[in-house]
Structure formats: structure tokens, C-alpha cells
Design a protein around this motif. Structure first.
Motif, PDB file in Angstrom:
ATOM      1  N   ILE A  66      41.473  41.948  41.577  1.00  0.00           N
ATOM      2  CA  ILE A  66      42.929  42.131  41.508  1.00  0.00           C
ATOM      3  C   ILE A  66      43.366  43.296  42.387  1.00  0.00           C
ATOM      4  N   LYS A  67      42.609  44.384  42.370  1.00  0.00           N
ATOM      5  CA  LYS A  67      42.958  45.571  43.155  1.00  0.00           C
ATOM      6  C   LYS A  67      42.984  45.246  44.651  1.00  0.00           C
ATOM      7  N   ILE A  68      41.945  44.544  45.123  1.00  0.00           N
ATOM      8  CA  ILE A  68      41.864  44.208  46.546  1.00  0.00           C
ATOM      9  C   ILE A  68      43.011  43.280  46.950  1.00  0.00           C
ATOM     10  N   GLU A  69      43.270  42.257  46.105  1.00  0.00           N
ATOM     11  CA  GLU A  69      44.343  41.321  46.419  1.00  0.00           C
ATOM     12  C   GLU A  69      45.705  42.012  46.387  1.00  0.00           C
ATOM     13  N   VAL A 106      48.023  34.462  43.355  1.00  0.00           N
ATOM     14  CA  VAL A 106      47.160  35.555  42.900  1.00  0.00           C
ATOM     15  C   VAL A 106      47.381  35.814  41.420  1.00  0.00           C
ATOM     16  N   ARG A 107      48.655  35.800  40.991  1.00  0.00           N
ATOM     17  CA  ARG A 107      48.948  36.050  39.580  1.00  0.00           C
ATOM     18  C   ARG A 107      48.342  34.968  38.692  1.00  0.00           C
ATOM     19  N   ARG A 108      48.505  33.697  39.087  1.00  0.00           N
ATOM     20  CA  ARG A 108      47.949  32.600  38.295  1.00  0.00           C
ATOM     21  C   ARG A 108      46.423  32.672  38.236  1.00  0.00           C
ATOM     22  N   THR A 109      45.802  32.993  39.367  1.00  0.00           N
ATOM     23  CA  THR A 109      44.343  33.090  39.409  1.00  0.00           C
ATOM     24  C   THR A 109      43.852  34.209  38.509  1.00  0.00           C
ATOM     25  N   ALA A 110      44.515  35.360  38.548  1.00  0.00           N
ATOM     26  CA  ALA A 110      44.116  36.481  37.697  1.00  0.00           C
ATOM     27  C   ALA A 110      44.242  36.111  36.223  1.00  0.00           C
ATOM     28  N   GLN A 111      45.317  35.413  35.861  1.00  0.00           N
ATOM     29  CA  GLN A 111      45.506  34.997  34.465  1.00  0.00           C
ATOM     30  C   GLN A 111      44.427  33.997  34.041  1.00  0.00           C
ATOM     31  N   ARG A 112      44.090  33.087  34.951  1.00  0.00           N
ATOM     32  CA  ARG A 112      43.053  32.098  34.626  1.00  0.00           C
ATOM     33  C   ARG A 112      41.693  32.765  34.426  1.00  0.00           C
ATOM     34  N   PRO A 186      37.424  33.304  43.165  1.00  0.00           N
ATOM     35  CA  PRO A 186      37.790  32.729  44.464  1.00  0.00           C
ATOM     36  C   PRO A 186      37.578  33.723  45.585  1.00  0.00           C
ATOM     37  N   ALA A 187      37.473  33.189  46.792  1.00  0.00           N
ATOM     38  CA  ALA A 187      37.333  34.061  47.965  1.00  0.00           C
ATOM     39  C   ALA A 187      38.562  34.949  48.088  1.00  0.00           C
ATOM     40  N   LEU A 188      38.353  36.128  48.609  1.00  0.00           N
ATOM     41  CA  LEU A 188      39.476  37.041  48.794  1.00  0.00           C
ATOM     42  C   LEU A 188      40.455  36.483  49.820  1.00  0.00           C
ATOM     43  N   SER A 189      41.685  36.895  49.682  1.00  0.00           N
ATOM     44  CA  SER A 189      42.726  36.468  50.602  1.00  0.00           C
ATOM     45  C   SER A 189      42.376  36.847  52.032  1.00  0.00           C
TER      46      SER A 189
END
Length: 202
Positions: A66-69, A106-112, A186-189
Motif C-alpha cells: 500500500i505504501k509503495i502504491e 488500488v483501493r479495491r485491491t487493498a481491501q481484498r 499483484p504486481a506493483l503499478s
């Protein structure tokens, strides 16, 4: 009710009040009861320690992702802000729309990922409780007792009937360390810089 019946009831009440209290041995003998701390078992056993270690590692990895994204999105937002004065409105709207979509993704992925970690380790803790009861029964039979009381529910007990250490040792012997499913990140952005990957949760 006449006088005689009233007197009979009164004598029965007085007689009951005068009876001596039951001796402790009449409730349960010393040898029939053992005491264990369920809280200690579910925090100090090898399986419980492994569970906490794995969960902490998974959550730390999520926070790093999350920090990196987030840092990458901040940089992209600053870039878009700088482009605004010199970029045609249609192109600028296209880029900002793509940026907003990326933020939501990113928000949805973090929540998942958070939900997946929570569910996996919640189920693992439930499994520890399930694994505990056969161990308690074995200790109950080994000690020739008929009752186990949770140490956290009583004020004081004879140290001789405290068997938590024995239960922990047997739990470590009988119960395998929990196996955890691999949590895929997932791979980083493409916006994020290349960084060393943190270890996967086993």
C-alpha cells in the motif's frame, strides 16, 4: 392456612437455615478437578506463535504494498497537476480519468487483500481451538479427572491442579504447525519504482 400449617412451614425454613454448608469435597474432590489457562494455550503453543508470526508478516507485506502504491499515486497526481496548464482539456481529462480509475483499483485491491488475510488467520485460530479439545480430553484422562476449569474464570487454585504447562507440551506434540495458503499480491503499478520484494507468506 391455619396456625399449624404455618408453624410447620416455619420449622422447615428454620431447619434448612441451620443445616451446615456442604463440604467442598461434596461438590468435587481435589483429584477430580484440574485447571488450565485456555488463553495461555492459544497464545504460547508453537502453533499459536507460528500463526501470529505469519499473520504479522502478511500484514507488514500488505502495508508495504500500500505504501509503495500510494507514493506512486502521489507522484502521478503531482505530475498531472503540473501538466494541467499546458495540456488540452480533452487529453487532461483522459489522463485524470485513468488516474482516478487507478486509485479505485488500488483501493479495491487493498481491501481484498486485507479481507483475505483476516479470513485466513481467523479460520486458523478457529482450527487451533478445534485441535485443543482432543488434547484436553487426553489430559483429563491422563490425570484421572472429571472436570477442567479455565484458569481465567477462577480467582485462585491449588498450584498442584494447574496443568497448563502439561497441556501446552502435549499440544505441541500432537498438533502440527498450521499451513497457510499463499496470499498473492499483484504486481506493483508501473508508476511505482522497482523495489526488492518482501518475502512471501508461506
Amino acid at each position: 392456612m391455619g396456625v399449624a400449617p404455618r408453624l410447620a412451614v416455619l420449622f422447615l425454613i428454620i431447619g434448612a437455615l441451620c443445616l451446615p454448608p456442604p463440604a467442598i469435597g461434596q461438590v468435587a474432590s481435589h483429584e477430580d478437578v484440574i485447571v488450565v489457562s485456555r488463553a495461555r494455550i492459544l497464545t504460547e503453543t508453537e502453533a499459536a506463535v507460528a500463526l501470529r508470526t505469519q499473520e504479522r508478516a502478511a500484514r507488514e507485506r500488505l502495508q508495504e504494498w500500500i505504501k509503495i502504491e500510494t507514493e506512486a499515486l502521489d507522484r502521478e497526481e503531482q505530475r498531472l497537476t503540473g501538466l494541467r496548464p499546458e495540456t488540452p482539456s480533452e487529453e487532461f481529462e483522459r489522463q485524470t480519468s485513468a488516474f482516478d480509475q487507478r486509485v479505485r483499483q488500488v483501493r479495491r485491491t487493498a481491501q481484498r487483500l486485507e479481507a483475505s488475510i483476516t479470513a485466513q488467520f481467523r479460520d486458523a485460530r478457529k482450527n487451533l481451538v478445534t485441535e485443543l479439545y482432543p488434547v484436553l480430553i487426553e489430559v483429563l484422562q491422563r490425570e484421572s479427572a472429571t472436570l477442567i476449569i479455565d484458569a481465567d474464570q477462577i480467582l485462585i487454585a491449588d498450584p498442584e491442579i494447574e496443568k497448563t504447562d502439561e497441556v501446552i507440551a502435549l499440544f505441541n506434540e500432537r498438533v502440527e504447525l498450521p499451513a497457510f495458503e499463499r496470499i498473492e499480491f499483484p504486481a506493483l503499478s508501473p508508476l511505482a519504482p522497482a523495489t526488492p520484494q518482501t518475502p512471501e507468506t508461506e
